[in-house]
Design a protein around this motif. Structure first.
Motif, short mmCIF file in Angstrom:
data_model
loop_
_atom_site.label_atom_id
_atom_site.label_comp_id
_atom_site.label_asym_id
_atom_site.label_seq_id
_atom_site.Cartn_x
_atom_site.Cartn_y
_atom_site.Cartn_z
N HIS A 51 42.41 53.69 44.04
CA HIS A 51 42.17 52.38 44.63
C HIS A 51 41.20 52.46 45.80
O HIS A 51 40.28 51.64 45.92
CB HIS A 51 43.50 51.76 45.10
CG HIS A 51 43.36 50.35 45.59
ND1 HIS A 51 43.47 49.25 44.77
CD2 HIS A 51 43.09 49.86 46.84
CE1 HIS A 51 43.29 48.16 45.47
NE2 HIS A 51 43.07 48.50 46.73
N PHE A 79 36.95 45.96 40.58
CA PHE A 79 38.09 45.04 40.51
C PHE A 79 37.75 43.74 39.80
O PHE A 79 38.53 42.79 39.83
CB PHE A 79 38.61 44.75 41.92
CG PHE A 79 39.14 45.97 42.62
CD1 PHE A 79 40.27 46.63 42.15
CD2 PHE A 79 38.49 46.48 43.74
CE1 PHE A 79 40.75 47.77 42.78
CE2 PHE A 79 38.96 47.62 44.38
CZ PHE A 79 40.09 48.26 43.90
N PRO A 110 37.78 41.25 36.96
CA PRO A 110 38.75 41.13 35.86
C PRO A 110 38.16 41.42 34.49
O PRO A 110 38.83 42.02 33.64
CB PRO A 110 39.27 39.70 35.99
CG PRO A 110 38.25 38.98 36.82
CD PRO A 110 37.67 40.00 37.73
N GLN A 140 37.63 45.21 34.28
CA GLN A 140 38.91 45.90 34.17
C GLN A 140 39.50 45.75 32.77
O GLN A 140 40.00 46.72 32.19
CB GLN A 140 39.89 45.35 35.20
CG GLN A 140 39.59 45.77 36.63
CD GLN A 140 40.62 45.21 37.60
OE1 GLN A 140 41.01 44.05 37.50
NE2 GLN A 140 41.07 46.02 38.54
N ARG A 166 49.38 47.00 29.36
CA ARG A 166 49.27 45.92 30.35
C ARG A 166 49.82 46.39 31.70
O ARG A 166 49.23 46.13 32.75
CB ARG A 166 50.02 44.68 29.88
CG ARG A 166 49.39 43.97 28.69
CD ARG A 166 50.17 42.71 28.32
NE ARG A 166 49.91 41.64 29.28
CZ ARG A 166 50.73 40.65 29.54
NH1 ARG A 166 51.92 40.60 28.94
NH2 ARG A 166 50.42 39.70 30.40
N GLU A 187 47.87 46.94 35.23
CA GLU A 187 48.40 46.36 36.46
C GLU A 187 48.50 47.41 37.56
O GLU A 187 48.22 47.13 38.73
CB GLU A 187 49.76 45.74 36.18
CG GLU A 187 50.29 44.85 37.29
CD GLU A 187 51.55 44.12 36.89
OE1 GLU A 187 51.83 43.06 37.47
OE2 GLU A 187 52.26 44.61 35.98
N GLY A 210 45.41 47.78 39.40
CA GLY A 210 44.93 46.64 40.16
C GLY A 210 44.60 45.40 39.37
O GLY A 210 44.08 44.42 39.93
N MET A 211 44.89 45.39 38.05
CA MET A 211 44.61 44.20 37.25
C MET A 211 45.66 43.13 37.48
O MET A 211 46.81 43.42 37.79
CB MET A 211 44.56 44.56 35.76
CG MET A 211 43.36 45.36 35.34
SD MET A 211 43.23 45.42 33.52
CE MET A 211 42.84 43.70 33.16
N ASP A 212 45.24 41.91 37.28
CA ASP A 212 46.16 40.77 37.30
C ASP A 212 46.71 40.61 35.89
O ASP A 212 45.97 40.32 34.95
CB ASP A 212 45.41 39.51 37.74
CG ASP A 212 46.32 38.29 37.85
OD1 ASP A 212 47.43 38.31 37.29
OD2 ASP A 212 45.90 37.31 38.50
N ARG A 213 48.03 40.82 35.72
CA ARG A 213 48.63 40.78 34.39
C ARG A 213 48.38 39.45 33.69
O ARG A 213 48.22 39.40 32.47
CB ARG A 213 50.14 41.04 34.51
CG ARG A 213 50.87 41.03 33.17
CD ARG A 213 52.37 41.20 33.38
NE ARG A 213 52.70 42.59 33.66
CZ ARG A 213 53.16 43.44 32.75
NH1 ARG A 213 53.32 43.05 31.50
NH2 ARG A 213 53.47 44.68 33.08
N SER A 214 48.32 38.36 34.47
CA SER A 214 48.14 37.04 33.86
C SER A 214 46.77 36.88 33.22
O SER A 214 46.57 35.97 32.41
CB SER A 214 48.37 35.94 34.90
OG SER A 214 47.34 35.97 35.89
N LEU A 215 45.82 37.74 33.60
CA LEU A 215 44.47 37.64 33.04
C LEU A 215 44.27 38.53 31.82
O LEU A 215 43.19 38.57 31.25
CB LEU A 215 43.44 38.00 34.12
CG LEU A 215 43.43 37.09 35.36
CD1 LEU A 215 42.38 37.57 36.36
CD2 LEU A 215 43.17 35.65 34.96
#
Length: 358
Positions: free
Chosen positions: A134, A160, A162, A165, A200, A204, A207-212
């Protein structure tokens, strides 16, 4: 001899030749990829670290089941890189911000160690590795330096981002799933779903946004096919040099050449035709026959020894092992170091690019 008889004789001869090729491939795989890999790993037993069930992916998780297969862990990284660099943003972020472009395989070895720590280590080990990654990624942002395909110079990228990633995690997932089903066994729809859900979580953790991310495996397939058919993916000459050498130019000592030739055949055969076209890789009927023979031999040999290298070591030593490929990662880095010290370039056509120099 009538025509029907001639066809039957010809078919029998072809089948005999194919069976001979299959037996030869089977023996090569057994002696070089199984026995040889075991010996190499045992030589590097300092790098084999006990696995932990106190991790993000405990025993029984699909991602550990898939990634603990030695051949999957060995091959999925190079194959993923051939796909990753088709997005110029990902290529630029990887290339421009490499901590040591003169020894790029050293970076790949470090990346391999990090992935295996996250896959198999305790949460404390994984968190420490993820924190280092990170911190390094915080400085990975900029703009594409040149026009590439439909991408214009000045297009921004970020570690970072989306889209960057998701393309990265998707390439890794696609490679791991491909090699497991190619060399081990087909997964059920439910197992593919479980594997995607594990990936998934893997994304995450980085650093990924799971919702994306696509919510289900079918959603991932829809995303993946859409991206492939979008017309966005392309290779600059620089990306082609890097992607090619990371799969087909690994710096390995001479005694590893027989194994390397098998690895490269499997890698080439596993690539979709459209990716081979991007790299201008030749793949003829003879290559396809050899690929089919070798992959069938690997699957057939597993019927006799249905366990990964890590599980064989577990059986032999009475405790779980992980980090199957740690010794190979280190071997690649050491061989690269010797080559660079002798004045050779880590990746010709990439390591010496002017716009990548500090």
């Amino acid at each position: 001899m009538d025509t029907k008889t001639e066809r039957s004789v010809f078919a029998a001869e072809v089948r005999m030749k194919f069976d001979d090729l299959l037996r030869a491939g089977n023996e090569a795989v057994r002696t070089q990829m199984t026995r040889g890999a075991d010996l190499l790993l045992l030589r590097g037993d300092d790098d084999l670290i006990p696995a932990s069930d106190d991790g993000y992916f405990p025993e029984g998780s699909m991602i550990r089941r898939v990634q603990s297969e030695h051949a999957v862990g060995l091959l999925f990284g190079p194959r993923a890189m051939t796909t990753l660099v088709l997005d110029p943003r990902v290529f630029s972020g990887t290339a421009i911000h490499a901590f040591n472009r003169k020894r790029f395989f050293l970076r790949m070895a470090h990346t391999g160690h990090v992935f295996e720590t996250v896959f198999f280590g305790s949460k404390a080990e994984a968190d420490a590795a993820l924190a280092r990654v990170h911190k390094m990624h915080e400085s990975v942002e900029g703009v594409i330096p040149r026009n590439v395909g439909t991408w214009k110079a000045g297009t921004p990228y970020s570690a970072f981002g989306p889209e960057e990633q998701l393309w990265t995690v998707g390439s890794m997932f696609d490679a791991a799933l491909t090699f497991y089903e190619l060399l081990v066994a087909k997964l059920t729809d439910a197992e593919r779903e479980q594997l995607w859900q594990d990936y998934r979580l893997f994304g995450e953790l980085f650093g990924m946004d799971r919702s994306l991310m696509p919510a289900t495996y079918p959603d991932f397939v829809e995303y993946w096919n859409g991206r492939i058919n979008s017309g966005e993916l392309c290779l600059s000459d620089d990306a082609k040099a890097m992607g090619y050498h990371l799969s087909f130019g690994l710096p390995l000592p001479l005694f590893m050449k027989p194994i390397q030739s098998i690895m490269e055949l499997i890698l080439k055969g596993s690539l979709p035709p459209w990716v081979r076209e991007q790299y201008r890789l030749t793949y003829n009927l003879a290559d396809a026959a050899r690929f089919e023979a070798v992959t069938r031999a690997i699957r057939a040999s597993r019927l006799e020894k249905p366990m990964s290298v890590s599980r064989r070591l577990t059986k032999a030593y009475g405790k779980p092992w992980r980090g199957d490929n740690a010794y190979l990662f280190n071997m690649v880095a050491r061989t690269e170091r010797r080559r660079v010290l002798r004045g050779r370039t880590s990746i010709p056509g990439f390591s010496d690019l002017e716009y990548l120099k500090d």
